[in-house]
Design a protein around this motif. Sequence first.
Motif, PDB file in Angstrom:
ATOM      1  N   VAL A  28       0.849  -1.191   0.000  1.00 31.03           N
ATOM      2  CA  VAL A  28       0.000   0.000   0.000  1.00 31.03           C
ATOM      3  C   VAL A  28       0.887   1.243   0.000  1.00 31.03           C
ATOM      4  O   VAL A  28       0.658   2.197  -0.760  1.00 31.03           O
ATOM      5  N   PHE A  29       1.916   1.235   0.850  1.00 33.69           N
ATOM      6  CA  PHE A  29       2.850   2.364   0.892  1.00 33.69           C
ATOM      7  C   PHE A  29       3.564   2.524  -0.441  1.00 33.69           C
ATOM      8  O   PHE A  29       3.654   3.624  -0.984  1.00 33.69           O
ATOM      9  N   GLN A  30       4.059   1.424  -0.979  1.00 30.99           N
ATOM     10  CA  GLN A  30       4.787   1.504  -2.240  1.00 30.99           C
ATOM     11  C   GLN A  30       3.874   1.970  -3.378  1.00 30.99           C
ATOM     12  O   GLN A  30       4.294   2.748  -4.230  1.00 30.99           O
ATOM     13  N   GLY A  31       2.643   1.507  -3.369  1.00 33.89           N
ATOM     14  CA  GLY A  31       1.711   1.929  -4.405  1.00 33.89           C
ATOM     15  C   GLY A  31       1.340   3.391  -4.313  1.00 33.89           C
ATOM     16  O   GLY A  31       1.226   4.086  -5.323  1.00 33.89           O
ATOM     17  N   SER A  32       1.184   3.881  -3.105  1.00 33.80           N
ATOM     18  CA  SER A  32       0.785   5.285  -2.942  1.00 33.80           C
ATOM     19  C   SER A  32       1.959   6.248  -3.077  1.00 33.80           C
ATOM     20  O   SER A  32       1.774   7.391  -3.486  1.00 33.80           O
ATOM     21  N   SER A  33       3.162   5.780  -2.767  1.00 33.09           N
ATOM     22  CA  SER A  33       4.321   6.667  -2.830  1.00 33.09           C
ATOM     23  C   SER A  33       5.146   6.483  -4.104  1.00 33.09           C
ATOM     24  O   SER A  33       5.936   7.352  -4.462  1.00 33.09           O
ATOM     25  N   SER A  52       8.074  11.098   5.378  1.00 29.93           N
ATOM     26  CA  SER A  52       6.954  10.624   4.560  1.00 29.93           C
ATOM     27  C   SER A  52       6.454   9.267   5.045  1.00 29.93           C
ATOM     28  O   SER A  52       5.258   8.977   4.938  1.00 29.93           O
ATOM     29  N   PHE A  56       2.648   8.636   6.240  1.00 32.62           N
ATOM     30  CA  PHE A  56       1.828   7.541   5.719  1.00 32.62           C
ATOM     31  C   PHE A  56       1.177   6.755   6.849  1.00 32.62           C
ATOM     32  O   PHE A  56      -0.033   6.532   6.842  1.00 32.62           O
TER      33      PHE A  56
END
Length: 94
Positions: A28-33, A52, A56
Motif C-alpha cells: 500500500v505504501f509503495q503503491g501510494s508513494s 513521509s 503515511f
Amino acid sequence: MSHTQESAEVVALQVLAWLAGDEELLPVFQGSSGASTEDLRAGAQDAVFLGSVLDFIMMDDAWVVRCCDDLKLEYTSLMRARQQLPGGAQVNWT
C-alpha cells in the motif's frame, strides 16, 4: 518525551523497518508513494523520506496503534517524531 531530529530519525527508522516487514501494508505504501525496494533502502538515509513514512502511517489510526503496539512506543511518539523531521513543523495560522 520530546524528540531531537536524531531521536526522531531513530523512531522513523524503526517505523520504516516495521513497515518493510508488514506484507499487507508495505505494498500500500509503495503503491501510494511510488517507492521501490531500492528507494526504501536509500530513504533510510533521508530525513525527508523518513518523514513521509511517518506521514503515511499516521493517515490511519489503526496503523498507528498497530505500529506503536508492535514497537512498544507511545501512540503520540510518531507525531512528536514527525514534528522534528523536515516539513513536520506545526503551522500556526493565527
